[in-house]
Design a protein around this motif. Structure first.
Motif, mmCIF file in Angstrom:
data_model
loop_
_atom_site.group_PDB
_atom_site.id
_atom_site.type_symbol
_atom_site.label_atom_id
_atom_site.label_comp_id
_atom_site.label_asym_id
_atom_site.label_seq_id
_atom_site.Cartn_x
_atom_site.Cartn_y
_atom_site.Cartn_z
ATOM 1 N N ARG A 55 20.306 -2.909 5.777
ATOM 2 C CA ARG A 55 19.519 -1.904 5.920
ATOM 3 C C ARG A 55 18.751 -1.550 4.479
ATOM 4 O O ARG A 55 19.110 -1.784 3.503
ATOM 5 C CB ARG A 55 20.153 -0.579 6.272
ATOM 6 N N HIS A 56 17.188 -1.295 4.770
ATOM 7 C CA HIS A 56 16.617 -1.282 3.544
ATOM 8 C C HIS A 56 15.253 -0.355 3.914
ATOM 9 O O HIS A 56 15.045 -0.063 5.026
ATOM 10 C CB HIS A 56 16.080 -2.525 3.138
ATOM 11 N N ILE A 57 14.607 -0.097 2.875
ATOM 12 C CA ILE A 57 13.377 0.533 3.219
ATOM 13 C C ILE A 57 12.033 0.118 2.449
ATOM 14 O O ILE A 57 12.174 -0.307 1.101
ATOM 15 C CB ILE A 57 13.879 2.074 2.441
ATOM 16 N N HIS A 58 11.024 0.391 3.003
ATOM 17 C CA HIS A 58 9.893 -0.335 2.499
ATOM 18 C C HIS A 58 8.938 1.146 2.036
ATOM 19 O O HIS A 58 8.801 2.069 3.201
ATOM 20 C CB HIS A 58 8.966 -1.252 3.201
ATOM 21 N N LEU A 59 8.488 1.590 0.923
ATOM 22 C CA LEU A 59 7.676 2.790 0.828
ATOM 23 C C LEU A 59 6.379 2.556 0.630
ATOM 24 O O LEU A 59 5.760 1.443 -0.045
ATOM 25 C CB LEU A 59 8.351 3.521 -0.414
ATOM 26 N N SER A 60 5.600 3.672 0.969
ATOM 27 C CA SER A 60 4.064 3.929 0.705
ATOM 28 C C SER A 60 3.928 4.488 -0.583
ATOM 29 O O SER A 60 5.181 5.025 -1.160
ATOM 30 C CB SER A 60 3.541 4.541 2.039
ATOM 31 N N GLN A 61 2.869 4.388 -1.138
ATOM 32 C CA GLN A 61 2.689 4.951 -2.406
ATOM 33 C C GLN A 61 2.808 6.536 -2.533
ATOM 34 O O GLN A 61 3.395 7.095 -3.261
ATOM 35 C CB GLN A 61 1.085 4.798 -3.110
ATOM 36 N N LEU A 108 12.767 -1.832 -1.156
ATOM 37 C CA LEU A 108 12.258 -3.112 -1.481
ATOM 38 C C LEU A 108 10.898 -2.986 -1.744
ATOM 39 O O LEU A 108 10.291 -2.231 -1.127
ATOM 40 C CB LEU A 108 12.359 -4.216 -0.195
ATOM 41 N N GLY A 109 10.291 -3.986 -2.443
ATOM 42 C CA GLY A 109 8.839 -3.720 -2.979
ATOM 43 C C GLY A 109 8.062 -5.110 -2.628
ATOM 44 O O GLY A 109 8.819 -6.222 -2.018
ATOM 45 N N PRO A 110 6.913 -4.935 -2.584
ATOM 46 C CA PRO A 110 6.145 -4.025 -3.004
ATOM 47 C C PRO A 110 5.821 -2.962 -2.165
ATOM 48 O O PRO A 110 6.212 -2.957 -0.985
ATOM 49 C CB PRO A 110 4.764 -4.824 -3.502
ATOM 50 N N LEU A 111 5.169 -1.851 -2.732
ATOM 51 C CA LEU A 111 4.566 -0.879 -1.776
ATOM 52 C C LEU A 111 3.779 -1.376 -0.662
ATOM 53 O O LEU A 111 3.222 -2.416 -0.732
ATOM 54 C CB LEU A 111 3.915 0.185 -2.553
ATOM 55 N N ARG A 112 3.683 -0.555 0.483
ATOM 56 C CA ARG A 112 3.193 -0.913 1.554
ATOM 57 C C ARG A 112 2.212 0.403 2.078
ATOM 58 O O ARG A 112 2.438 1.402 1.545
ATOM 59 C CB ARG A 112 3.981 -0.907 2.964
ATOM 60 N N LYS A 113 1.284 0.220 2.966
ATOM 61 C CA LYS A 113 0.427 1.182 3.362
ATOM 62 C C LYS A 113 1.258 2.316 4.210
ATOM 63 O O LYS A 113 0.963 3.613 4.127
ATOM 64 C CB LYS A 113 -0.706 0.665 4.516
ATOM 65 N N GLN A 114 2.239 1.910 4.880
ATOM 66 C CA GLN A 114 3.171 2.982 5.713
ATOM 67 C C GLN A 114 4.300 2.533 5.515
ATOM 68 O O GLN A 114 4.920 1.548 5.298
ATOM 69 C CB GLN A 114 2.882 2.880 7.294
ATOM 70 N N THR A 115 5.354 3.797 5.271
ATOM 71 C CA THR A 115 6.740 3.675 5.121
ATOM 72 C C THR A 115 7.599 3.210 6.434
ATOM 73 O O THR A 115 7.150 3.595 7.297
ATOM 74 C CB THR A 115 7.479 5.081 4.535
ATOM 75 N N GLN A 116 8.336 2.125 6.002
ATOM 76 C CA GLN A 116 9.157 1.388 7.065
ATOM 77 C C GLN A 116 10.660 1.504 6.636
ATOM 78 O O GLN A 116 11.049 0.949 5.521
ATOM 79 C CB GLN A 116 8.582 0.089 7.277
ATOM 80 N N ASP A 136 5.060 -3.036 12.992
ATOM 81 C CA ASP A 136 5.009 -2.558 14.592
ATOM 82 C C ASP A 136 5.762 -1.196 14.675
ATOM 83 O O ASP A 136 6.776 -1.113 15.269
ATOM 84 C CB ASP A 136 5.421 -3.625 15.516
ATOM 85 N N LEU A 137 5.186 -0.158 14.210
ATOM 86 C CA LEU A 137 5.788 1.102 14.004
ATOM 87 C C LEU A 137 5.326 2.172 14.832
ATOM 88 O O LEU A 137 6.015 3.204 14.890
ATOM 89 C CB LEU A 137 5.479 1.547 12.574
ATOM 90 N N ALA A 138 4.244 2.022 15.936
ATOM 91 C CA ALA A 138 3.725 3.094 16.689
ATOM 92 C C ALA A 138 4.913 3.486 17.611
ATOM 93 O O ALA A 138 5.553 2.550 18.393
ATOM 94 C CB ALA A 138 2.627 2.403 17.280
ATOM 95 N N GLY A 139 5.215 4.898 17.694
ATOM 96 C CA GLY A 139 5.933 5.378 18.713
ATOM 97 C C GLY A 139 7.416 5.221 18.375
ATOM 98 O O GLY A 139 8.340 5.441 19.082
ATOM 99 N N THR A 140 7.706 4.567 17.042
ATOM 100 C CA THR A 140 9.207 4.680 16.586
ATOM 101 C C THR A 140 9.693 5.982 16.203
ATOM 102 O O THR A 140 8.863 6.861 15.655
ATOM 103 C CB THR A 140 9.437 3.710 15.336
ATOM 104 N N PRO A 141 10.742 6.338 16.099
ATOM 105 C CA PRO A 141 11.282 7.548 15.553
ATOM 106 C C PRO A 141 11.003 7.540 14.101
ATOM 107 O O PRO A 141 11.037 6.677 13.493
ATOM 108 C CB PRO A 141 12.845 7.590 16.048
#
Length: 221
Positions: free
Chosen positions: A43-49, A95-103, A125-130
């Motif tokens: 499990r991991h996280i990609h962050l927006s600025q 995880l980096g680098p930063l993205r436009k949308q947090t995932q 592909d994040l549309a409609g996800t929780p």
């Protein structure tokens, strides 16, 4: 006579090339003994600025601890607490680098502890996800959407895809031998610039089939 010998040599070399190409994917399957590295993801996280500014404070920069196989991507020292309606997961790696949308990419088993039902999706592909709540050292962010279970996939360049007889967006299967031998279907091909040859499965999939970074598999088209 010398000219005749040269013609025979050329024909033999060409036949050997064709034979090698036929063996690579005979019968719709390709043996990949070490040619496609296996990467096992937790499990991991990609962050927006914007979200990073809230979680770690304005002007904060991620601390790289290790480069990943995919170009430009890296694991960070930073971790966050991931919260859902029923529970929380601590020390989830950023995880980096930063993205436009947090995932947020979780394991299927995590969904029971968190109390959310993330779909299996490709990255981005994040549309409609929780959504979920992320807790950092400086603040908390309510992420409205972006939690997924990552679909297993194989990264490769366009040239590598051609050599394996596949295209970007194709769905294949991968077959593993060993004490817990089995086949994983619905493996997406991600081919093009910016990709390095690597098969991605998550830790649950790896544990189920005893897959490691040195595992050998057969690609089935």
């Amino acid at each position: 006579m010398a000219q005749y010998d040269e013609i025979i040599k050329t024909l033999v070399e060409k036949a050997m090339e064709l034979s090698k190409g036929a063996d690579t994917c005979a019968g719709g399957s390709c043996d990949a003994p070490g040619n496609i590295p296996v990467g096992v993801s937790n499990r991991h996280i990609h962050l927006s600025q914007a979200d990073m500014d809230v979680l770690f404070g304005p002007g904060y920069e991620l601390t790289k601890i290790k480069d990943l196989k995919q170009p430009g991507q890296f694991a960070c020292k930073e971790t966050l607490t991931l919260c859902g309606p029923k529970g929380a997961l601590e020390k989830v790696r950023v995880l980096g680098p930063l993205r436009k949308q947090t995932q947020v990419e979780v394991l299927l088993g995590d969904s029971f502890k968190l109390g959310i039902k993330p779909p299996t999706r490709m990255s981005g592909d994040l549309a409609g996800t929780p959504g979920c709540t992320l807790v950092g050292p400086k603040g908390t962010v309510q992420v409205p959407e972006g939690v997924i279970v990552a679909q297993r996939h194989i990264h490769m360049t366009a040239a590598e895809a051609e050599s394996y007889g596949v295209h970007d967006g194709d769905i294949v299967s991968i077959e593993f031998d060993g004490p817990r031998a089995g086949t994983l279907a619905n493996v997406a091909i991600r081919a093009g610039s910016g990709h390095a040859l690597e098969c991605h499965v998550d830790t649950e999939e790896a544990n189920a089939l005893a897959i490691t970074s040195s595992s050998i598999f057969k690609l089935i088209k």
